[in-house]
Design an enzyme around this catalytic site. Structure first.
Site, PDB file in Angstrom:
ATOM      1  N   ARG A 123      71.532  74.092  66.160  1.00 10.96           N
ATOM      2  CA  ARG A 123      72.986  74.183  66.323  1.00 10.96           C
ATOM      3  C   ARG A 123      73.422  74.413  67.768  1.00 10.96           C
ATOM      4  O   ARG A 123      74.610  74.462  68.045  1.00 10.96           O
ATOM      5  CB  ARG A 123      73.515  75.306  65.429  1.00 10.96           C
ATOM      6  CG  ARG A 123      73.322  74.936  63.969  1.00 10.96           C
ATOM      7  CD  ARG A 123      74.447  75.439  63.107  1.00 10.96           C
ATOM      8  NE  ARG A 123      74.182  75.027  61.747  1.00 10.96           N
ATOM      9  CZ  ARG A 123      74.098  75.846  60.734  1.00 10.96           C
ATOM     10  NH1 ARG A 123      74.309  77.142  60.929  1.00 10.96           N
ATOM     11  NH2 ARG A 123      73.848  75.387  59.532  1.00 10.96           N
ATOM     12  N   LYS A 156      48.540  94.945  55.495  1.00  9.53           N
ATOM     13  CA  LYS A 156      49.136  95.217  56.805  1.00  9.53           C
ATOM     14  C   LYS A 156      48.781  96.645  57.192  1.00  9.53           C
ATOM     15  O   LYS A 156      48.525  97.489  56.329  1.00  9.53           O
ATOM     16  CB  LYS A 156      50.667  95.148  56.709  1.00  9.53           C
ATOM     17  CG  LYS A 156      51.201  93.839  56.188  1.00  9.53           C
ATOM     18  CD  LYS A 156      51.356  92.848  57.300  1.00  9.53           C
ATOM     19  CE  LYS A 156      52.007  91.573  56.809  1.00  9.53           C
ATOM     20  NZ  LYS A 156      51.671  90.416  57.602  1.00  9.53           N
ATOM     21  N   HIS A 188      46.859  81.586  51.931  1.00  4.02           N
ATOM     22  CA  HIS A 188      45.706  81.645  52.837  1.00  4.02           C
ATOM     23  C   HIS A 188      44.404  82.041  52.109  1.00  4.02           C
ATOM     24  O   HIS A 188      43.375  81.396  52.263  1.00  4.02           O
ATOM     25  CB  HIS A 188      45.959  82.633  53.971  1.00  4.02           C
ATOM     26  CG  HIS A 188      47.257  82.413  54.703  1.00  4.02           C
ATOM     27  ND1 HIS A 188      47.766  81.160  54.960  1.00  4.02           N
ATOM     28  CD2 HIS A 188      48.152  83.279  55.229  1.00  4.02           C
ATOM     29  CE1 HIS A 188      48.903  81.271  55.620  1.00  4.02           C
ATOM     30  NE2 HIS A 188      49.164  82.555  55.800  1.00  4.02           N
ATOM     31  N   GLU A 215      45.107  93.101  58.672  1.00  6.50           N
ATOM     32  CA  GLU A 215      45.986  93.035  59.841  1.00  6.50           C
ATOM     33  C   GLU A 215      46.323  94.447  60.275  1.00  6.50           C
ATOM     34  O   GLU A 215      46.490  95.335  59.431  1.00  6.50           O
ATOM     35  CB  GLU A 215      47.280  92.318  59.484  1.00  6.50           C
ATOM     36  CG  GLU A 215      47.087  90.869  59.121  1.00  6.50           C
ATOM     37  CD  GLU A 215      48.419  90.185  58.906  1.00  6.50           C
ATOM     38  OE1 GLU A 215      48.941  89.622  59.857  1.00  6.50           O
ATOM     39  OE2 GLU A 215      48.942  90.253  57.780  1.00  6.50           O
ATOM     40  N   ASP A 274      52.681  86.525  50.019  1.00  5.67           N
ATOM     41  CA  ASP A 274      52.681  86.174  51.440  1.00  5.67           C
ATOM     42  C   ASP A 274      51.295  85.685  51.898  1.00  5.67           C
ATOM     43  O   ASP A 274      51.202  84.808  52.750  1.00  5.67           O
ATOM     44  CB  ASP A 274      53.090  87.417  52.259  1.00  5.67           C
ATOM     45  CG  ASP A 274      53.238  87.122  53.745  1.00  5.67           C
ATOM     46  OD1 ASP A 274      53.892  86.132  54.091  1.00  5.67           O
ATOM     47  OD2 ASP A 274      52.685  87.895  54.563  1.00  5.67           O
TER      48      ASP A 274
END
Ligand code: BG6
Length: 488
Positions: free
Chosen positions: A45, A334, A233, A209, A228
């Site tokens: 945009r 995480k 994965h 992670e 997720d």
């Protein structure tokens, strides 16, 4: 071969474009892998002025781990390819204007936008008449949050595109070490006879992670670790470890074999979900000696009662002749102590113990595939400890292949370089077909429904730990333990 002359990044002023796509395209340009006619078009945009846009593009490219250096001459020649087009991709008239500017050459449209606007964008492309048989469409996860929502997104794409034109990215498939899995399995004769339930005890796949979810809390809260990471994965890694030899080294032959693995996954439902899965959520703790907030205290957290899992462990089982009785233990989270992704193939013990074995070294043989960091392969095997003691002692020692040392002179390209290049070459091997994704969502839906029906809650784990205590129990109940060779 078809020459792709225009790569249009829809959402070209967004995070993904700056962080991953432009650095990857610059590297491809620098390696002379883009056709002379290729233009790199940002379609957005137009919130950024041209100078600001180009400055940001250079800054992100320079800070990319995968770009060795940005020299002025190659940057200037790269800029000759770059076009900034300001417009609204959900409007047919803006797409027509873009097409008029680009001429008759074929186009790759890379949708670097939220899936919620895939439908109006595809409709606008259809209405503007810019799609022909050579047009390609690249889309990224999240492609839905369930089988139903995936089907809706997919149906939208199918109104304008056919399967052979759609490239669904799972960036793990673009990683060098993930691609190497097939070479490792199918180009080395000594693995083939052992790669089955007669010799393999179990498989572990860990994607840990150390980062938290700060900055993308609202997306993540709708998703959680299962959707997720596992749905895409980790399941892709399972497929590459477990699949049969494909008939040929071609996209659909490989994807056919992966699909069979997904279809053979034993369903997890309310009846068995509690003994097969563990959910966790990080609380305040310390990572790399720095105090970090818990999931519910992240700056952009929008509620403080969310039960979304930031860690998940799953015992997956594949019901086929090769893998019957060989569990695949998967875990991802995480805010764990270290960032590392690793696959461990644990072989069965030898039957006849001809020398007394140190009870601490019971896991005689493992193949450890380190996906990141310290990419490499390690083969653990028993050896006699040198010495003159009366009883021979054995010790488990690893043969270690470090990719960095072995391939010193080769730059490891980023996943996005590989994937974008394959799109321009028309090679769909590393992209997910819709039937693979449908199968993966069906399996994941079973787990999500099981959690809902049994009200299975996420257990807290301190940031910097290796997940909740029950994750240890998940594997311990089978008389096994999590193995971690990168950080033991
Ligand atoms: C993404 C997930 O797909 O993969 C992120 O949405 C995750 O939550 C990321 O952090 C991990 O990718 P990598 O390449 O850093 O292992």
């Amino acid at each position: 071969m078809l020459k792709i002359c225009n790569i249009v990044i829809v959402g070209g002023e967004g995070d993904l474009a700056f962080r991953k796509l432009y650095p990857a395209l610059y590297s491809l340009h620098r390696e002379n892998l883009l056709a002379d006619c290729t233009k790199v078009v940002s379609f957005a945009r137009g919130k950024l002025g041209l100078d600001e846009f180009k400055t940001k593009m250079r800054e992100w490219t320079e800070s990319s781990d995968y770009v060795r250096e940005v020299d002025d001459a190659s940057w200037a020649s790269f800029q000759e390819r770059v076009v900034k087009f300001d417009g609204d991709a959900t409007k047919a008239e803006d797409i027509s204007k873009l097409k008029a500017e680009l001429g008759e050459d074929d186009i790759v449209f890379y949708l670097s936008t939220p899936p919620s606007i895939f439908a109006p964008i595809c409709e606008a492309m259809g209405a503007a008449g810019v799609v022909n048989d050579n047009t390609r469409l690249v889309v990224e996860k999240p492609l839905g949050t369930s089988l139903e929502s995936f089907n809706q997104i997919n149906d939208t794409l199918f109104k304008t595109y056919e399967e052979h034109q759609i490239y669904r990215i799972d960036h793990y498939l673009g990683k060098e070490t993930v691609q190497n899995l097939l070479a490792l399995r199918f180009a080395n004769i000594f693995f083939d006879p052992l790669w089955n339930r007669n010799y393999i005890d179990h498989v572990q796949i860990t994607v840990a992670e150390s980062v938290g979810v700060g900055g993308r809390w609202s997306y993540y809260d709708e998703s959680g670790a299962l959707r997720d990471m596992v749905q895409n994965h980790l399941l892709q890694l399972v497929c590459l470890v477990a699949m049969e030899f494909p008939a040929r080294n071609q996209a659909d032959d490989i994807r056919d074999e992966k699909l069979k693995v997904i279809r053979s996954l034993k369903p997890i439902t309310a009846a068995n979900v509690q003994s097969r899965t563990v959910r966790g959520q990080y609380s305040e703790g310390s990572v790399d000696q720095t105090l970090v907030p818990g999931y519910l205290q992240e700056d952009d957290a929008q509620e403080n009662t969310s039960d979304t899992e930031t860690f998940v462990a799953v015992k997956a089982e594949i019901e086929n002749n090769r893998w019957q009785g060989v569990p695949f233990y998967l875990r991802t989270g995480k805010r764990m102590a270290h960032r590392y992704s690793e696959i461990v193939i644990q072989f069965k013990p030898v039957v006849f113990k001809f020398i007394d074995v140190d009870p601490n070294a019971i896991n005689n043989n493992q193949l450890v595939i380190r996906l990141q960091p310290n990419e490499g392969i390690q083969m653990n095997m028993m050896n006699k400890v040198p010495g003159l003691s009366e009883t021979n002692r054995l010790q488990n020692v690893g043969l270690n292949l470090s990719f960095e040392e072995a391939f010193e002179e080769h730059r490891s390209p980023s996943a996005y370089e590989r994937l974008i290049l394959d799109v321009t070459r028309g090679d769909q091997t590393l992209f997910m077909r819709s039937d693979e994704l449908r199968g993966a969502w069906r399996w994941v839906d079973g787990i999500v429904n099981g959690w809902r029906e049994t009200e299975q809650r996420a257990q807290k784990y301190r940031a910097g730990a290796s997940g909740p205590d029950d994750a240890l129990g998940l594997i311990l109940q089978d008389g096994r333990k999590w193995l971690n060779f990168d950080h033991d």
